[in-house]
Design an enzyme around this catalytic site. Structure first.
Site, PDB file in Angstrom:
ATOM      1  N   ARG A  23       0.739  -1.217   0.139  1.00 13.73           N
ATOM      2  CA  ARG A  23       0.003  -0.008  -0.081  1.00 13.73           C
ATOM      3  C   ARG A  23       0.962   1.277  -0.113  1.00 13.73           C
ATOM      4  O   ARG A  23       0.495   2.343   0.679  1.00 13.73           O
ATOM      5  CB  ARG A  23      -1.075  -0.034   1.244  1.00 13.73           C
ATOM      6  CG  ARG A  23      -2.168  -0.938   1.032  1.00 13.73           C
ATOM      7  CD  ARG A  23      -3.182  -0.391  -0.039  1.00 13.73           C
ATOM      8  NE  ARG A  23      -4.327  -1.469   0.031  1.00 13.73           N
ATOM      9  CZ  ARG A  23      -5.432  -1.477   0.701  1.00 13.73           C
ATOM     10  NH1 ARG A  23      -5.619  -0.516   1.504  1.00 13.73           N
ATOM     11  NH2 ARG A  23      -6.093  -2.443   0.350  1.00 13.73           N
ATOM     12  N   ARG A  27      -3.871   6.460   0.651  1.00 13.32           N
ATOM     13  CA  ARG A  27      -4.469   7.562   1.359  1.00 13.32           C
ATOM     14  C   ARG A  27      -3.633   8.326   1.871  1.00 13.32           C
ATOM     15  O   ARG A  27      -3.880   9.682   2.311  1.00 13.32           O
ATOM     16  CB  ARG A  27      -5.772   7.132   1.584  1.00 13.32           C
ATOM     17  CG  ARG A  27      -6.970   6.932   1.073  1.00 13.32           C
ATOM     18  CD  ARG A  27      -8.048   6.020   1.385  1.00 13.32           C
ATOM     19  NE  ARG A  27      -7.533   4.817   2.091  1.00 13.32           N
ATOM     20  CZ  ARG A  27      -8.411   3.999   2.705  1.00 13.32           C
ATOM     21  NH1 ARG A  27      -9.565   4.322   2.700  1.00 13.32           N
ATOM     22  NH2 ARG A  27      -7.844   2.845   2.989  1.00 13.32           N
ATOM     23  N   ARG A  36      -6.893  10.693  -6.879  1.00 16.79           N
ATOM     24  CA  ARG A  36      -8.158  10.113  -6.769  1.00 16.79           C
ATOM     25  C   ARG A  36      -9.196  10.688  -6.985  1.00 16.79           C
ATOM     26  O   ARG A  36     -10.298  10.403  -7.538  1.00 16.79           O
ATOM     27  CB  ARG A  36      -7.817   9.216  -5.488  1.00 16.79           C
ATOM     28  CG  ARG A  36      -9.345   8.468  -5.185  1.00 16.79           C
ATOM     29  CD  ARG A  36      -8.816   7.591  -3.894  1.00 16.79           C
ATOM     30  NE  ARG A  36      -9.932   6.916  -3.590  1.00 16.79           N
ATOM     31  CZ  ARG A  36     -11.118   7.403  -2.779  1.00 16.79           C
ATOM     32  NH1 ARG A  36     -10.998   8.660  -2.554  1.00 16.79           N
ATOM     33  NH2 ARG A  36     -12.051   6.663  -2.488  1.00 16.79           N
ATOM     34  N   ASP A  73      -6.217  -3.429  -7.728  1.00 20.53           N
ATOM     35  CA  ASP A  73      -6.973  -3.959  -6.511  1.00 20.53           C
ATOM     36  C   ASP A  73      -7.031  -5.568  -6.671  1.00 20.53           C
ATOM     37  O   ASP A  73      -7.344  -5.831  -7.847  1.00 20.53           O
ATOM     38  CB  ASP A  73      -8.128  -3.313  -6.148  1.00 20.53           C
ATOM     39  CG  ASP A  73      -8.438  -3.620  -4.790  1.00 20.53           C
ATOM     40  OD1 ASP A  73      -8.053  -3.032  -3.835  1.00 20.53           O
ATOM     41  OD2 ASP A  73      -9.214  -4.517  -4.319  1.00 20.53           O
ATOM     42  N   TYR A 148     -14.553 -12.273  -0.037  1.00 19.99           N
ATOM     43  CA  TYR A 148     -15.263 -11.174  -0.580  1.00 19.99           C
ATOM     44  C   TYR A 148     -16.359 -11.590  -1.430  1.00 19.99           C
ATOM     45  O   TYR A 148     -17.505 -10.896  -1.383  1.00 19.99           O
ATOM     46  CB  TYR A 148     -14.347 -10.312  -1.351  1.00 19.99           C
ATOM     47  CG  TYR A 148     -13.381  -9.478  -0.136  1.00 19.99           C
ATOM     48  CD1 TYR A 148     -13.377  -8.630   0.545  1.00 19.99           C
ATOM     49  CD2 TYR A 148     -12.076 -10.034  -0.171  1.00 19.99           C
ATOM     50  CE1 TYR A 148     -12.957  -8.148   1.659  1.00 19.99           C
ATOM     51  CE2 TYR A 148     -11.244  -9.512   0.657  1.00 19.99           C
ATOM     52  CZ  TYR A 148     -11.460  -8.424   1.683  1.00 19.99           C
ATOM     53  OH  TYR A 148     -10.581  -7.692   2.473  1.00 19.99           O
TER      54      TYR A 148
HETATM   55  O1  CP3 Z   1      -0.115  -2.065  -2.524  1.00 16.73           O
HETATM   56  C1  CP3 Z   1      -0.131  -1.000  -3.052  1.00 16.73           C
HETATM   57  O2  CP3 Z   1       0.147   0.428  -3.070  1.00 16.73           O
HETATM   58  C2  CP3 Z   1      -0.755  -1.577  -4.642  1.00 16.73           C
HETATM   59  C3  CP3 Z   1      -2.382  -1.242  -4.668  1.00 16.73           C
HETATM   60  C4  CP3 Z   1      -3.326  -2.124  -3.912  1.00 16.73           C
HETATM   61  C5  CP3 Z   1      -4.444  -1.729  -3.414  1.00 16.73           C
HETATM   62  N1  CP3 Z   1      -4.901  -2.795  -2.877  1.00 16.73           N
HETATM   63  C6  CP3 Z   1      -4.960  -0.286  -3.495  1.00 16.73           C
HETATM   64  C7  CP3 Z   1      -5.994  -0.042  -2.805  1.00 16.73           C
HETATM   65  C8  CP3 Z   1      -2.936  -3.494  -3.455  1.00 16.73           C
HETATM   66  C9  CP3 Z   1      -1.658  -4.438  -3.768  1.00 16.73           C
HETATM   67  C10 CP3 Z   1      -4.292  -4.003  -2.868  1.00 16.73           C
HETATM   68  C11 CP3 Z   1      -4.571  -5.232  -2.559  1.00 16.73           C
HETATM   69  C12 CP3 Z   1      -5.713  -5.661  -1.570  1.00 16.73           C
HETATM   70  N2  CP3 Z   1      -7.020  -5.237  -1.884  1.00 16.73           N
HETATM   71  C13 CP3 Z   1      -5.926  -6.574  -0.890  1.00 16.73           C
HETATM   72  C14 CP3 Z   1      -4.664  -7.410  -0.159  1.00 16.73           C
HETATM   73  C15 CP3 Z   1      -3.841  -6.828   0.574  1.00 16.73           C
HETATM   74  C16 CP3 Z   1      -4.368  -6.453   1.869  1.00 16.73           C
HETATM   75  O3  CP3 Z   1      -4.745  -5.331   2.176  1.00 16.73           O
HETATM   76  O4  CP3 Z   1      -4.779  -7.321   2.692  1.00 16.73           O
HETATM   77  C17 CP3 Z   1      -7.238  -6.650  -0.346  1.00 16.73           C
HETATM   78  C18 CP3 Z   1      -7.774  -7.556   0.792  1.00 16.73           C
HETATM   79  C19 CP3 Z   1      -7.906  -5.588  -1.263  1.00 16.73           C
HETATM   80  C20 CP3 Z   1      -9.383  -5.552  -0.905  1.00 16.73           C
HETATM   81  C21 CP3 Z   1      -9.688  -4.030  -0.492  1.00 16.73           C
HETATM   82  N3  CP3 Z   1      -9.332  -3.061  -1.275  1.00 16.73           N
HETATM   83  C22 CP3 Z   1     -10.099  -3.614   0.621  1.00 16.73           C
HETATM   84  C23 CP3 Z   1     -10.749  -4.388   1.699  1.00 16.73           C
HETATM   85  C24 CP3 Z   1     -10.318  -2.077   0.559  1.00 16.73           C
HETATM   86  C25 CP3 Z   1     -10.806  -1.242   1.460  1.00 16.73           C
HETATM   87  C26 CP3 Z   1      -9.900  -1.161   2.718  1.00 16.73           C
HETATM   88  C27 CP3 Z   1      -9.165   0.072   2.404  1.00 16.73           C
HETATM   89  O5  CP3 Z   1      -7.862  -0.116   2.971  1.00 16.73           O
HETATM   90  O6  CP3 Z   1      -9.704   1.122   1.976  1.00 16.73           O
HETATM   91  C28 CP3 Z   1      -9.693  -1.815  -0.423  1.00 16.73           C
HETATM   92  C29 CP3 Z   1      -9.331  -0.319  -1.035  1.00 16.73           C
HETATM   93  C30 CP3 Z   1      -8.200   0.132  -1.868  1.00 16.73           C
HETATM   94  N4  CP3 Z   1      -7.282  -0.642  -2.320  1.00 16.73           N
HETATM   95  C31 CP3 Z   1      -7.546   1.228  -1.620  1.00 16.73           C
HETATM   96  C32 CP3 Z   1      -6.465   1.532  -2.188  1.00 16.73           C
HETATM   97  C33 CP3 Z   1      -5.448   2.547  -2.277  1.00 16.73           C
HETATM   98  C34 CP3 Z   1      -8.185   2.648  -0.584  1.00 16.73           C
HETATM   99  C35 CP3 Z   1      -9.247   3.038  -1.666  1.00 16.73           C
HETATM  100  C36 CP3 Z   1      -9.503   4.361  -1.473  1.00 16.73           C
HETATM  101  O7  CP3 Z   1      -8.425   5.242  -2.270  1.00 16.73           O
HETATM  102  O8  CP3 Z   1     -10.333   4.896  -0.940  1.00 16.73           O
END
Ligand code: CP3
Length: 342
Positions: A23, A27, A36, A73, A148
């Site tokens: 990540r 944010r 975004r 994602d 999910y």
């Molecule tokens: O790591 C990185 O910088 C690359 C981008 C990336 C995102 N999601 C961007 C994202 C990666 C590799 C993921 C993987 C991901 N997504 C996982 C596996 C890793 C982990 O965190 O366990 C999972 C379970 C998801 C599913 C997911 N996506 C959830 C549960 C959420 C909501 C929770 C949260 O943190 O907001 C997301 C949203 C998400 N994915 C965001 C980002 C930058 C936030 C969205 C936003 O900008 O509001």
């Protein structure tokens, strides 16, 4: 050019170790929030090669990480499978919960057409990244993505998917196989588009009992890696079974992953054992990064002291949380790269 991350995946020990953070685009960065806001929704950002490239590059420009991770994602796969994925502000992801009949009706036909903007992002990134910076592709592991898809939302313990798997084992197995096959092909496409390595995120491996871990976390990931290797024998693969605890012991041998990602609960003694069999990645508690100061330095030093003499990719034990101050990330990188002699 053999990038540092790839050298470690090949078994080399580098000092200082290469560093990237899960990540790292997100944010906590004001420039991410600004991009975004222009993109519309989070998924629109994922499917916009121009903007997805920009947010992938933002943490590289600011901090000079050794690897960039594609901005996307894990839930683009269910989205491509027409499960109506949405990311609602403050509520995490939602989608239509899947049942036995809709599993039978899943159609992987147009998945790659749907995902083509993501592959364009990978191509674009390879032309824009500094030459020494490795590019990581990724996807979710079948179990984590399935959790999910079954619940249709985020849950604290993935109880809906665990229950579904006991009640409808055949349908659940079918879902995992389909996800494994689509995801493996997707990772091959990312490698072909220019990714140096790929990471498989099994973020919910830790909620499984032992036989379920074998059936739902180990087997589908082993199947994916076997497929990827059959197509691209030199592919470099990191697998991250978060929360696997003592079940980590046989995970590398059983799945065939090159490197194992470790969460922050993995004791450094166990990490050391696992490192004897090959590269490891991790495992600083993301809350140490959020706390900063000496708490952060001590966590970094402990990892480097115990694991710095073997193949290590420095990372967190899970993703950066939005509350992290960017200057703490700077401090972390400086500490890893210029650790004072002890
Ligand atoms: O790591 C990185 O910088 C690359 C981008 C990336 C995102 N999601 C961007 C994202 C990666 C590799 C993921 C993987 C991901 N997504 C996982 C596996 C890793 C982990 O965190 O366990 C999972 C379970 C998801 C599913 C997911 N996506 C959830 C549960 C959420 C909501 C929770 C949260 O943190 O907001 C997301 C949203 C998400 N994915 C965001 C980002 C930058 C936030 C969205 C936003 O900008 O509001």
């Amino acid at each position: 050019m053999r990038r540092n991350l790839v050298r470690v995946l090949d078994g080399e020990t580098l000092s200082p170790p290469p560093i990237w953070l899960m990540r790292q685009a997100g944010r906590y960065l004001p420039e991410y929030l600004e991009t975004r806001a222009h993109a519309g929704s989070f998924l629109q950002l994922c499917y916009n090669p121009e903007l997805a490239t920009e947010v992938t590059l933002q943490p590289i420009r600011r901090f000079g990480f050794d690897a960039a991770i594609l901005f996307s994602d894990i839930l683009v796969i269910p989205d491509a499978l027409k499960r109506n994925v949405r990311f609602n502000e403050g509520h995490g992801p939602v989608m239509d919960p899947i049942d036995e009949d809709s599993i039978k009706a899943l159609d992987a036909e147009n998945v790659f057409a749907h995902l083509s903007p993501v592959l364009q992002t990978v191509e674009k990134l390879r032309t824009k990244l500094p030459a020494p910076t490795a590019l990581l592709g990724f996807c979710g592991a079948p179990w984590t993505v399935a959790t999910y898809m079954v619940a249709g939302r985020a849950t604290p313990d993935q109880a809906p998917a665990r229950l579904f798997a006991y009640r409808y084992p055949k349908a659940f197995e079918h879902l995992l196989l389909l996800l494994a096959d689509v995801s493996a092909e997707y990772l091959v496409a990312q490698l072909d588009a220019g990714a140096d390595a790929v990471q498989i995120f099994d973020s919910w491996a830790g909620v499984l009992g032992e036989p379920e871990f074998e059936a739902y976390a180990v087997k589908p990931v082993a199947r994916m890696i076997e497929f990827i290797r059959s197509r691209r024998p030199s592919a470099k693969i990191i697998a991250f079974p978060k929360g696997a605890g003592c079940l980590l012991k046989d995970y590398r041998r059983k799945t065939g992953a090159h490197a194992i990602g470790l969460d922050w609960t993995v004791p450094l003694d166990l990490a050391c054992e696992l490192q004897k069999d090959g590269p490891i990645q991790g495992n600083l508690d993301p809350m140490r990064l959020a706390a900063g100061g000496n708490t952060l330095d001590e966590g970094v030093d402990a990892i480097l002291q115990r694991l710095g003499n073997g193949p290590l990719i420095f990372n967190l034990g899970h993703g950066i949380i939005p509350q992290v101050a960017p200057e703490n990330v700077r401090r972390l990188i400086d500490r890893v790269r210029n650790r004072p002699e002890s």
